[in-house]
Design an enzyme around this catalytic site. Structure first.
Site, PDB file in Angstrom:
ATOM      1  CB  CYS A   2      38.961  27.473  48.174  1.00 39.88           C
ATOM      2  SG  CYS A   2      37.276  28.029  48.360  1.00 39.88           S
ATOM      3  N   GLY A 102      37.001  26.335  43.517  1.00 34.47           N
ATOM      4  CA  GLY A 102      36.487  26.701  42.195  1.00 34.47           C
ATOM      5  C   GLY A 102      34.985  26.880  42.249  1.00 34.47           C
ATOM      6  CD  GLU A 487      48.226  49.278  44.195  1.00 37.23           C
ATOM      7  OE1 GLU A 487      47.240  49.036  43.478  1.00 37.23           O
ATOM      8  OE2 GLU A 487      48.670  48.471  45.032  1.00 37.23           O
TER       9      GLU A 487
END
Ligand code: M6R
Length: 614
Positions: A2, A102, A487
């Protein structure tokens, strides 16, 4: 996860908010919205599922005027991505609007208490619970919004960066932070608020980082005021930040990811500039010289990181054990923080993070500090929470990384780790002059060698098309290149949605070889000298089972050319730096396969660039 942005001042807020949201879209992109108070005093909230561009379309025929506003781009945690769960959220009276980044962990208990008091909820979000709690406190205490925010936040467990707008007070935004990033930009008679300074850098270079447990009162007619939850004034430290706007644009590339891959000769040059003398090859890292004794006396180094930064840390482990002879452990920050680890005061904990905001890595740092360890940061984002929360550190200085898939940050992190290993090794006397010189010259040669690898792009794009059919991939590497294999696999899966696994090549026989058939390509990083013959045997074993091989080899290798289906050459470089070069064709391969499959490369599904929740 967010992005939040806010504006208060003399300009129209909507264009500033929307531009900010575009820059924050890397943090989440499943819905977007904004709230504005217009000249007539109406509090208008507009929000919709989808990207910021969808919000812009939606706003076309709406009244989006007002010189105060807050806006949000969402990465869903509670409730599906839809119009209702999008932020901002209104309080019951419709007079308070809130945006939140959050997670409110105890939202269920608070919600039940509010329901018992007659509240009803439109969305499934924890954020709507918070805005109603604030309103409930204000109504029951008869206090100001700011006081209600402080009182409400004392009841909240979790992480938040929130900004709140009130219909009846169009001169003020109240903002607060706990474990989620928040910065306030100070303009001339105006204020900007954001999750990331880069999103508002067009308007100001002066920033105040809000700290955990602080509440900011941003009033258009008053100087900025920041207090803690007990209403004690907090210090306001202004940080000057310089950022080039062009670094935030695609600069002619189709995607940020491709731009960032191609930037690597320059970003690695910036990363090593001023840190290695081109004449003498001497490495100087102030983080090491300033803390010489700590590094000389360190009994153990523990890397804590997540995702790509964790892969870079695995290479750091090899480098430090090899060059400094200090035992190293590499921990997933998310596991470390919850498993009661043994941390001693003579341990050094190195936190590695591109964003500097990863919630688990921040928590691991807190734990290490509590145990008395010295905490060193390797971060990219200047002024980020991790950069500020560590005792010392080294920035990788690769510039803003906007594509969700980390590319230039990985090579920057490994480059910093190589310099760090040399600097510590020198202080401890564990590295020979000859090897020191070989590695430092290798680091200095990286920009040119990366440019050489990038010239293979057309070849890599061509072979990538051939393998777009595959539904599974295996990546193999050994030693320094085992983390590069991990990776490479991560890059492929996150942007193309093809399942991929990385393994140490010798582990094949212990299980994964059962998967091999003509449908399952294997990428083999075969640049290692010590294990070269063994890797050739691994390739033969895969070929014998009908598997197809894409091999990364040292330039001029003709043996593997004769066995593998496709070969990508890597310039010669000292072994410990090969993962920096070998990771780049794997980034390009993942990119081209994802583009062929029509994926949204910069904003892959379900992901966000900055993981600020657990
Ligand atoms: O910002 P950080 O380096 O702390 O982020 C850690 C991971 O979330 C990140 O590397 C993630 O794995 C990337 N999407 C990988 O490309």
């Amino acid at each position: 996860m967010c992005g939040i942005v806010g504006y208060i001042g003399g300009q129209e807020a909507a264009p500033i908010l929307l531009k900010g949201l575009h820059r924050l879209e890397y943090r989440g992109y499943d819905s977007a919205g904004l709230a504005l108070v217009n000249q007539s005093g109406d509090l208008n909230v507009y929000k919709c599922k989808g990207k910021v561009s969808d919000l812009e379309d939606y706003l076309m025929d709406k009244d989006a005027t007002g010189t105060i506003g807050i806006a949000h781009t969402r990465w869903a945690t509670h409730g599906i991505p839809d119009n209702v769960n999008a932020h901002p959220h209104f309080s019951r009276s419709g007079k308070i609007a809130l945006i939140h980044n959050g997670i409110i962990e105890n939202y269920r208990v608070i919600k039940d208490a509010l329901i018992a008091n007659g509240y009803t909820f439109r969305s499934n979000t924890d954020s709507e619970v918070l805005v109603n709690l604030i309103e409930y406190v204000r109504d029951t205490h008869g206090c100001s919004l700011e006081e209600a925010v402080r009182v409400a936040l004392k009841q909240v467990v979790g992480a938040y960066a929130i900004a709140i707008l009130e219909k009846d007070n169009p001169d003020e935004i109240i903002a607060a932070r706990q474990s989620s990033p928040m910065v306030i930009g100070i303009g001339n008679g105006e204020y900007f608020l954001s999750s990331d300074a880069a999103s508002i850098i067009d308007y100001t270079n002066d920033f105040v980082y809000v700290k955990d447990g602080e509440v900011a009162i941003i009033n258009r007619h008053k100087p900025l005021s920041i207090v803690n939850l007990d209403n004690q004034p907090a210090s306001i430290d202004i940080t000057k930040l310089e950022l080039s706007i062009s670094e935030l644009e695609k600069g002619g590339y189709d995607h940020f990811m491709l731009k960032e891959i191609n930037e690597q000769p320059r970003t690695i040059f910036d990363c090593i500039r001023g840190r290695i003398s081109p004449e003498t090859g001497e490495v100087k890292l102030s983080g090491v010289t300033d803390n010489r004794e700590k590094f000389i006396n360190a009994r153990r180094i523990i890397f804590v990181a997540c995702g790509t930064s964790w892969h870079a840390s695995l290479i750091g482990e090899h480098l430090i054990e090899d060059i400094c002879r200090i035992p190293v452990e590499v921990e997933y920050a998310s596991e470390f923080r919850y498993r009661n680890p043994i941390i001693r005061p003579d341990d050094i904990v190195i936190a590695v993070s591109q964003s500097g905001e990863t919630a688990d890595t921040l928590a691991a740092i807190r734990l290490a500090k509590e145990a008395g360890a010295f905490v060193y940061g390797i971060c990219n984002v200047v002024g980020s929470s991790i950069a500020r929360g560590t005792d010392s550190g080294t920035y990788i200085h690769v510039g803003p990384e906007i594509g969700v898939a980390s590319t230039k940050a990985f090579t920057g992190q490994v480059t910093v780790m190589a310099m760090l290993a040399l600097a510590i090794g020198k202080e401890r006397g564990t590295v020979s002059d000859e090897y020191y010189r070989e590695v430092s010259e290798g680091i200095l040669s990286l920009p040119d060698k990366i440019a050489e690898v990038l010239r293979e792009d057309e070849h890599i794009a061509g072979l990538s098309k051939v393998f777009t059919y595959a539904r599974n991939f295996i990546y193999l590497g050994r030693g320094y290149n085992y983390p590069a294999a991990l990776e490479g696999a991560l890059k492929l899966k996150e942007i193309s949605y093809i399942h991929a696994e990385g393994y140490p090549a010798a582990e094949m026989k212990h299980g994964p070889i059962a998967l091999i058939d003509a449908e399952m390509p294997t990428v083999v990083i075969a640049t290692g000298q010590d294990t070269y013959e063994k890797t050739i045997s691994n390739i033969e074993e895969i070929k014998a089972r009908g598997g197809r091989i894409i091999a990364l080899v040292r330039k001029g290798d003709t043996r593997i050319l004769g066995i593998a289906d496709k070969v990508i050459e890597i310039p010669e470089i000292t072994e410990c730096l090969t993962p920096i070069l070998s990771s780049i064709p794997l980034q390009l391969m993942a990119y081209h396969i994802a583009v062929c499959k029509g994926r949204n490369v910069d904003q892959p599904r379900n992901l966000a660039k900055s993981v600020t929740v657990e």
